[in-house]
Design a protein around this motif. Structure first.
Motif, mmCIF file in Angstrom:
data_model
loop_
_atom_site.group_PDB
_atom_site.id
_atom_site.type_symbol
_atom_site.label_atom_id
_atom_site.label_comp_id
_atom_site.label_asym_id
_atom_site.label_seq_id
_atom_site.Cartn_x
_atom_site.Cartn_y
_atom_site.Cartn_z
ATOM 1 N N LYS A 56 0.847 -1.201 0.000
ATOM 2 C CA LYS A 56 0.000 0.000 0.000
ATOM 3 C C LYS A 56 0.887 1.257 0.000
ATOM 4 N N VAL A 115 4.251 -9.094 -3.008
ATOM 5 C CA VAL A 115 5.413 -9.578 -3.767
ATOM 6 C C VAL A 115 5.290 -11.070 -4.109
ATOM 7 N N ILE A 140 12.234 -5.902 0.324
ATOM 8 C CA ILE A 140 11.064 -6.501 0.980
ATOM 9 C C ILE A 140 11.475 -7.695 1.842
ATOM 10 N N VAL A 153 10.541 -8.860 8.630
ATOM 11 C CA VAL A 153 11.713 -8.711 9.503
ATOM 12 C C VAL A 153 11.419 -9.110 10.949
ATOM 13 N N ILE A 188 18.759 -7.083 -0.761
ATOM 14 C CA ILE A 188 19.205 -6.670 0.569
ATOM 15 C C ILE A 188 19.055 -7.861 1.512
ATOM 16 N N SER A 189 20.178 -8.287 2.051
ATOM 17 C CA SER A 189 20.187 -9.439 2.945
ATOM 18 C C SER A 189 20.314 -8.955 4.400
ATOM 19 N N THR A 190 20.909 -9.743 5.226
ATOM 20 C CA THR A 190 20.952 -9.427 6.655
ATOM 21 C C THR A 190 22.323 -9.763 7.235
ATOM 22 N N ASP A 191 22.480 -9.409 8.519
ATOM 23 C CA ASP A 191 23.678 -9.766 9.287
ATOM 24 C C ASP A 191 23.317 -10.819 10.345
ATOM 25 N N LYS A 231 16.190 -15.578 4.824
ATOM 26 C CA LYS A 231 17.019 -14.522 4.226
ATOM 27 C C LYS A 231 18.241 -15.144 3.553
ATOM 28 N N THR A 269 23.814 -6.385 5.841
ATOM 29 C CA THR A 269 23.831 -5.107 6.544
ATOM 30 C C THR A 269 23.078 -5.174 7.850
ATOM 31 N N ASN A 270 23.209 -4.109 8.648
ATOM 32 C CA ASN A 270 22.325 -3.878 9.787
ATOM 33 C C ASN A 270 21.958 -2.406 9.739
HETATM 34 N N1 LIG Z 1 15.532 -3.478 10.050
HETATM 35 C C1 LIG Z 1 16.643 -4.127 10.377
HETATM 36 O O1 LIG Z 1 17.091 -4.084 11.523
HETATM 37 C C2 LIG Z 1 17.393 -4.916 9.319
HETATM 38 C C3 LIG Z 1 18.651 -5.435 9.632
HETATM 39 C C4 LIG Z 1 19.344 -6.150 8.659
HETATM 40 C C5 LIG Z 1 18.776 -6.342 7.410
HETATM 41 N N2 LIG Z 1 17.544 -5.849 7.130
HETATM 42 C C6 LIG Z 1 16.949 -6.085 5.815
HETATM 43 O O2 LIG Z 1 16.749 -4.831 5.188
HETATM 44 C C7 LIG Z 1 15.586 -4.878 4.378
HETATM 45 C C8 LIG Z 1 14.691 -3.691 4.685
HETATM 46 O O3 LIG Z 1 14.296 -3.742 6.047
HETATM 47 P P1 LIG Z 1 13.359 -2.611 6.666
HETATM 48 O O4 LIG Z 1 13.638 -2.564 8.115
HETATM 49 O O5 LIG Z 1 13.426 -1.381 5.830
HETATM 50 O O6 LIG Z 1 11.914 -3.305 6.483
HETATM 51 P P2 LIG Z 1 10.488 -2.643 6.691
HETATM 52 O O7 LIG Z 1 10.586 -1.276 7.262
HETATM 53 O O8 LIG Z 1 9.651 -3.645 7.400
HETATM 54 O O9 LIG Z 1 9.952 -2.489 5.185
HETATM 55 C C9 LIG Z 1 9.511 -3.568 4.431
HETATM 56 C C10 LIG Z 1 8.921 -3.062 3.129
HETATM 57 O O10 LIG Z 1 8.459 -4.182 2.370
HETATM 58 C C11 LIG Z 1 7.047 -4.045 2.119
HETATM 59 N N3 LIG Z 1 6.465 -5.385 2.198
HETATM 60 C C12 LIG Z 1 6.464 -6.236 3.251
HETATM 61 N N4 LIG Z 1 5.857 -7.380 2.931
HETATM 62 C C13 LIG Z 1 5.468 -7.253 1.636
HETATM 63 C C14 LIG Z 1 4.791 -8.097 0.727
HETATM 64 N N5 LIG Z 1 4.360 -9.331 1.082
HETATM 65 N N6 LIG Z 1 4.570 -7.664 -0.539
HETATM 66 C C15 LIG Z 1 4.947 -6.421 -0.912
HETATM 67 N N7 LIG Z 1 5.603 -5.574 -0.104
HETATM 68 C C16 LIG Z 1 5.852 -5.985 1.161
HETATM 69 C C17 LIG Z 1 6.544 -3.110 3.228
HETATM 70 O O11 LIG Z 1 5.369 -2.392 2.878
HETATM 71 P P3 LIG Z 1 3.897 -3.005 3.142
HETATM 72 O O12 LIG Z 1 3.948 -3.685 4.479
HETATM 73 O O13 LIG Z 1 2.967 -1.830 3.098
HETATM 74 O O14 LIG Z 1 3.653 -3.926 2.017
HETATM 75 C C18 LIG Z 1 7.729 -2.138 3.308
HETATM 76 O O15 LIG Z 1 7.667 -1.237 2.233
HETATM 77 C C19 LIG Z 1 14.944 -6.233 4.625
HETATM 78 O O16 LIG Z 1 15.256 -7.067 3.538
HETATM 79 C C20 LIG Z 1 15.587 -6.734 5.888
HETATM 80 O O17 LIG Z 1 15.671 -8.146 5.912
HETATM 81 C C21 LIG Z 1 16.844 -5.130 8.053
#
Ligand SMILES: NC(=O)c1ccc[n+]([C@@H]2O[C@H](COP(=O)([O-])OP(=O)(O)OC[C@H]3O[C@@H](n4cnc5c(N)ncnc54)[C@H](OP(=O)(O)O)[C@@H]3O)[C@@H](O)[C@H]2O)c1
Length: 291
Positions: A36, A44, A66, A69, A106-109, A136, A154-155
């Motif tokens: 949305k 996705v 996406i 998390v 984008i992966s993870t740590d 992941k 990343t983190n």
């Molecule tokens: N946050 C952390 O601490 C962290 C650490 C290491 C790595 N990462 C990685 O970094 C990336 C980004 O993380 P973030 O924290 O920015 O995540 P986030 O804030 O939860 O954002 C996720 C995005 O994906 C969309 N999304 C989720 N499920 C979906 C689906 N089924 N279909 C379509 N869109 C979907 C969400 O929007 P809607 O929900 O509106 O669809 C939102 O735009 C991820 O791949 C995560 O694994 C994150």
């Protein structure tokens, strides 16, 4: 930079919002996807809508941010975690291979534990402690099946300005209200703010590298030290913070998440931000978002 059109999958998330803003500010055409409030709104897991979006937009680069998390959500519905965190990487990667599009996953740590503040190399052994990590990790070989693709470990930290607070939003609210919080001394990350991350990723992809790269702070810090540095950057007291040990509340969490940044530093030709530079950058982003 030769790129013209980017698709950012997950453009309304913490990272996606900043990536979209940064890439647009560099003069690129950026199309966002989420369920949305994005340019394209679909799940996705809907292959037809996903591939149709690519067909219509004809991007030069696709960045997939996406993921589910939330660790608990991944444990509760393992099938959904696979469908969102893993499978799309394979679909996108194949499409990109056939259509000469550069793909960044984008992966993870979330792969390391038991070695406190060690800085992990891209080649270090990893441990898959939970369903989030497993799903992941599976996305990485699915991505790299395409030789013209990049996996970023990343983190990230930053602001989402949405329904659920991010770690930084929670920490800042607590510092501002002086509500007592527990801050973990035994949980280590090399967190980088999403603005610095976006700038470094943009510099890195100038030469379209492939394989796995860490993008992170050059410092590894405990969550306690991170929050203390955040307090210093925002000129706030951290007297409300009680140093404590992590409570895994029934979840098995990886807790030694430091990343080594030598590889990316060699590629971009500069040092990645240290802890203080990360929290100072968060202060600038906060001021920008609250202008
Ligand atoms: N946050 C952390 O601490 C962290 C650490 C290491 C790595 N990462 C990685 O970094 C990336 C980004 O993380 P973030 O924290 O920015 O995540 P986030 O804030 O939860 O954002 C996720 C995005 O994906 C969309 N999304 C989720 N499920 C979906 C689906 N089924 N279909 C379509 N869109 C979907 C969400 O929007 P809607 O929900 O509106 O669809 C939102 O735009 C991820 O791949 C995560 O694994 C994150």
């Amino acid at each position: 930079m030769i790129f013209i059109k980017f698709i950012v999958l997950g453009s309304t998330g913490m990272l996606g919002q900043e990536l979209k803003r940064y890439l647009s500010n560099q003069g690129n055409d950026v199309v966002g996807v989420a369920r949305k409030n994005a340019d394209y709104n679909f799940d996705v897991t809907d292959d037809e809508k996903l591939l149709n979006c690519f067909e219509v937009e004809k991007p030069d680069v696709i960045i997939n941010t996406i993921a589910i998390v939330n660790l608990k959500e991944c444990e509760t519905d393992k099938g959904k975690a696979y469908m969102v965190n893993s499978r799309p990487a394979g679909i996108i990667s194949d499409y990109c291979l056939e259509n000469d599009i550069y793909f960044i996953q984008i992966s993870t740590d979330h792969y390391y534990y038991g070695d406190s503040d060690k800085k992990h190399l891209e080649t270090d052994e990893i441990y898959l402690l939970n369903e989030y990590a497993r799903t992941k990790y599976l996305a990485e070989p699915l991505t790299l099946n395409n030789p013209n693709s990049l996996v970023i470990r990343t983190n990230i930290v930053g602001f989402r300005c949405g329904e659920n607070d991010t770690f930084v939003e929670w920490a800042l609210n607590s510092l501002m209200s002086q509500e007592e919080i527990n801050v973990f001394e035994d949980y280590y990350t090399s967190s980088i703010d999403v603005h610095s991350f976006s700038r470094i990723l943009y510099d890195l992809i100038e030469d379209k590298p492939s394989g796995i790269y860490n993008i992170a702070s050059s410092d590894v810090s405990s969550k306690k030290d991170f929050i203390f540095s955040l307090a210093e950057s925002f000129n706030l007291s951290h007297s409300n913070c009680n140093p404590s040990n992590i409570n895994n509340d029934g979840l098995i969490r990886a807790t030694s998440l430091g990343l080594n940044t030598d590889k990316v530093e060699n590629a971009v030709g500069y040092k990645l931000p240290n802890l203080k530079e990360v929290t100072d950058s968060l202060k600038k982003s906060y001021e920008f978002l609250n202008e």
